[in-house]
Design a protein around this motif. Structure first.
Motif, mmCIF file in Angstrom:
data_model
loop_
_atom_site.group_PDB
_atom_site.id
_atom_site.type_symbol
_atom_site.label_atom_id
_atom_site.label_comp_id
_atom_site.label_asym_id
_atom_site.label_seq_id
_atom_site.Cartn_x
_atom_site.Cartn_y
_atom_site.Cartn_z
ATOM 1 N N VAL A 135 0.845 -1.199 0.000
ATOM 2 C CA VAL A 135 0.000 0.000 0.000
ATOM 3 C C VAL A 135 0.879 1.248 0.000
ATOM 4 C CG1 VAL A 135 -1.676 1.335 1.348
ATOM 5 C CG2 VAL A 135 -1.997 -1.127 1.027
ATOM 6 N N GLN A 136 1.969 1.223 0.786
ATOM 7 C CA GLN A 136 2.881 2.372 0.792
ATOM 8 C C GLN A 136 3.494 2.570 -0.597
ATOM 9 O OE1 GLN A 136 3.431 4.650 3.328
ATOM 10 N NE2 GLN A 136 4.443 5.766 1.683
ATOM 11 N N GLN A 137 3.839 1.491 -1.284
ATOM 12 C CA GLN A 137 4.366 1.612 -2.647
ATOM 13 C C GLN A 137 3.332 2.256 -3.560
ATOM 14 O OE1 GLN A 137 5.486 -2.364 -3.788
ATOM 15 N NE2 GLN A 137 7.335 -2.367 -2.514
ATOM 16 N N GLY A 138 2.069 1.864 -3.394
ATOM 17 C CA GLY A 138 0.995 2.472 -4.180
ATOM 18 C C GLY A 138 0.858 3.951 -3.883
ATOM 19 N N ILE A 139 0.898 4.315 -2.602
ATOM 20 C CA ILE A 139 0.812 5.730 -2.216
ATOM 21 C C ILE A 139 1.974 6.511 -2.811
ATOM 22 C CG2 ILE A 139 0.998 7.302 -0.237
ATOM 23 C CD1 ILE A 139 -0.628 5.218 1.369
ATOM 24 N N ASP A 140 3.159 5.906 -2.808
ATOM 25 C CA ASP A 140 4.342 6.574 -3.359
ATOM 26 C C ASP A 140 4.201 6.883 -4.850
ATOM 27 O OD1 ASP A 140 5.534 6.472 -0.879
ATOM 28 O OD2 ASP A 140 6.784 4.727 -1.352
ATOM 29 N N LYS A 141 3.371 6.118 -5.555
ATOM 30 C CA LYS A 141 3.207 6.318 -6.997
ATOM 31 C C LYS A 141 2.192 7.408 -7.331
ATOM 32 C CE LYS A 141 4.628 1.651 -8.171
ATOM 33 N NZ LYS A 141 4.288 0.373 -8.750
ATOM 34 N N LEU A 142 1.465 7.890 -6.321
ATOM 35 C CA LEU A 142 0.491 8.953 -6.581
ATOM 36 C C LEU A 142 1.200 10.266 -6.907
ATOM 37 C CD1 LEU A 142 -2.064 8.410 -3.664
ATOM 38 C CD2 LEU A 142 -2.470 8.007 -6.095
ATOM 39 N N PRO A 143 0.588 11.100 -7.744
ATOM 40 C CA PRO A 143 1.150 12.437 -7.961
ATOM 41 C C PRO A 143 1.204 13.182 -6.623
ATOM 42 C CG PRO A 143 -0.589 11.963 -9.558
ATOM 43 C CD PRO A 143 -0.609 10.856 -8.546
ATOM 44 N N PRO A 144 2.188 14.050 -6.432
ATOM 45 C CA PRO A 144 2.392 14.705 -5.139
ATOM 46 C C PRO A 144 1.153 15.393 -4.560
ATOM 47 C CG PRO A 144 4.231 15.163 -6.590
ATOM 48 C CD PRO A 144 3.206 14.428 -7.402
ATOM 49 N N ARG A 180 -9.883 11.971 -6.415
ATOM 50 C CA ARG A 180 -9.009 11.527 -7.511
ATOM 51 C C ARG A 180 -7.890 10.641 -6.981
ATOM 52 N NH1 ARG A 180 -7.672 16.989 -9.138
ATOM 53 N NH2 ARG A 180 -5.667 16.132 -9.700
ATOM 54 N N GLY A 181 -7.340 11.003 -5.807
ATOM 55 C CA GLY A 181 -6.261 10.215 -5.212
ATOM 56 C C GLY A 181 -6.709 8.814 -4.849
ATOM 57 N N ARG A 182 -7.904 8.700 -4.281
ATOM 58 C CA ARG A 182 -8.436 7.384 -3.920
ATOM 59 C C ARG A 182 -8.663 6.529 -5.163
ATOM 60 N NH1 ARG A 182 -12.930 9.635 0.353
ATOM 61 N NH2 ARG A 182 -11.563 9.781 2.184
ATOM 62 N N ILE A 183 -9.219 7.131 -6.194
ATOM 63 C CA ILE A 183 -9.468 6.400 -7.442
ATOM 64 C C ILE A 183 -8.146 5.943 -8.052
ATOM 65 C CG2 ILE A 183 -10.268 6.660 -9.830
ATOM 66 C CD1 ILE A 183 -12.487 8.537 -8.666
ATOM 67 N N GLU A 184 -7.177 6.854 -8.100
ATOM 68 C CA GLU A 184 -5.874 6.522 -8.682
ATOM 69 C C GLU A 184 -5.161 5.452 -7.856
ATOM 70 O OE1 GLU A 184 -2.960 6.344 -11.412
ATOM 71 O OE2 GLU A 184 -4.847 7.431 -11.610
ATOM 72 N N LEU A 185 -5.241 5.553 -6.525
ATOM 73 C CA LEU A 185 -4.605 4.551 -5.664
ATOM 74 C C LEU A 185 -5.246 3.185 -5.883
ATOM 75 C CD1 LEU A 185 -2.580 3.796 -3.495
ATOM 76 C CD2 LEU A 185 -4.247 4.534 -1.767
ATOM 77 N N ILE A 188 -3.830 1.807 -9.046
ATOM 78 C CA ILE A 188 -2.440 1.385 -8.841
ATOM 79 C C ILE A 188 -2.395 0.049 -8.107
ATOM 80 C CG2 ILE A 188 -0.316 1.934 -7.570
ATOM 81 C CD1 ILE A 188 -0.983 4.942 -8.160
ATOM 82 N N LEU A 189 -3.186 -0.073 -7.049
ATOM 83 C CA LEU A 189 -3.178 -1.322 -6.270
ATOM 84 C C LEU A 189 -3.726 -2.490 -7.081
ATOM 85 C CD1 LEU A 189 -4.254 0.028 -2.751
ATOM 86 C CD2 LEU A 189 -1.943 -0.568 -3.550
ATOM 87 N N ARG A 190 -4.677 -2.230 -7.987
ATOM 88 C CA ARG A 190 -5.167 -3.296 -8.878
ATOM 89 C C ARG A 190 -4.070 -3.728 -9.840
ATOM 90 N NH1 ARG A 190 -10.293 -0.784 -8.391
ATOM 91 N NH2 ARG A 190 -9.963 0.590 -10.153
ATOM 92 N N ARG A 191 -3.354 -2.746 -10.410
ATOM 93 C CA ARG A 191 -2.250 -3.079 -11.325
ATOM 94 C C ARG A 191 -1.148 -3.860 -10.597
ATOM 95 N NH1 ARG A 191 -3.130 2.250 -13.496
ATOM 96 N NH2 ARG A 191 -1.462 3.070 -12.210
ATOM 97 N N MET A 192 -0.953 -3.522 -9.328
ATOM 98 C CA MET A 192 0.059 -4.237 -8.525
ATOM 99 C C MET A 192 -0.474 -5.581 -8.020
ATOM 100 S SD MET A 192 1.460 -1.031 -6.233
ATOM 101 C CE MET A 192 2.426 -2.072 -5.152
ATOM 102 N N ARG A 193 -1.760 -5.843 -8.311
ATOM 103 C CA ARG A 193 -2.441 -7.060 -7.872
ATOM 104 C C ARG A 193 -2.524 -7.172 -6.351
ATOM 105 N NH1 ARG A 193 -3.431 -9.745 -12.507
ATOM 106 N NH2 ARG A 193 -1.938 -9.559 -14.194
ATOM 107 N N VAL A 194 -2.609 -6.007 -5.702
ATOM 108 C CA VAL A 194 -2.794 -5.971 -4.255
ATOM 109 C C VAL A 194 -4.257 -6.176 -3.932
ATOM 110 C CG1 VAL A 194 -2.572 -4.547 -2.172
ATOM 111 C CG2 VAL A 194 -0.785 -4.486 -3.931
#
Length: 197
Positions: A135-144, A180-185, A188-194
């Motif tokens: 989850v932290q990796q996913g958060i790190d991938k979000l735009p600032p 937008r951040g929640r949707i993007e996260l 990201i987590l789906r792409r990471m298969r989390v």
């Protein structure tokens, strides 16, 4: 969680008064009570335990220097300290965004206090740590801009108004970035298969 439970029980005005007069025990109580919470926030923005420790130390230095600015009529000590910490950590985050460095996330098993579950099996604890890291990796991938709002709302559990005050942006912008951040996260987590597709 213990620090969070203890925070409302302390007499902030008295602790600050004692710390300002040089009482090392009062200062140590302030640091002990709030250090884990401030570290966790710093780690969310840095994704690096060493950087988060440095930043936590810097926050406490700044807090110590500004103890005379604490006014108990403006709110309790916990709110004042965390508002100051958030502002400093966000300023540091913005500075790092403008001046990127090669910083890789490292293991923080000993620092994710809020993710520990007493009584769980070793396997369950490993799964929790792995999920927390993903989850932290996913958060790190979000735009600032999205990352900041998601952390403040969903991890720090600030109200919209508190986020408006910290970031100095309109409430509509805050709500939009959180959404937008929640949707993007989630993507990201789906792409990471989390999380499941």
């Amino acid at each position: 969680m213990e620090a969070l439970k203890a925070a409302p029980q302390i007499n902030g005005a008295e602790l600050v008064r004692k710390a300002r007069s040089g009482d090392a025990i009062a200062w140590e109580e302030i640091v002990t009570t709030f250090s884990r919470r401030i570290f966790n926030l710093a780690y969310r923005f840095t994704s690096n335990a060493e950087a988060a420790e440095d930043l936590t130390q810097e926050v406490f230095i700044r807090i110590y220097r500004t103890l005379d600015q604490y006014d108990p009529r403006q709110g309790d000590l916990s709110n004042w300290l965390m508002r100051l910490a958030r502002n400093l950590i966000i300023d540091d985050y913005r500075h790092r965004q403008r001046n990127p460095q090669n910083s890789m996330a490292d293991a923080v098993d000993d620092h994710q206090y809020h993710l520990r579950a007493i009584g769980n099996s070793a396997q369950r604890e490993m799964e929790r740590r792995e999920l927390a890291a993903q989850v932290q990796q996913g958060i790190d991938k979000l735009p600032p801009d999205l990352k900041t709002c998601v952390i403040l709302r969903d991890i720090e559990e600030l109200s919209y108004q508190e986020i408006v005050d910290v970031l100095q942006i309109p409430e509509g912008t805050v709500k939009s970035r959180i959404n937008r951040g929640r949707i993007e996260l989630a993507k990201i987590l789906r792409r990471m298969r989390v999380v499941a597709m």
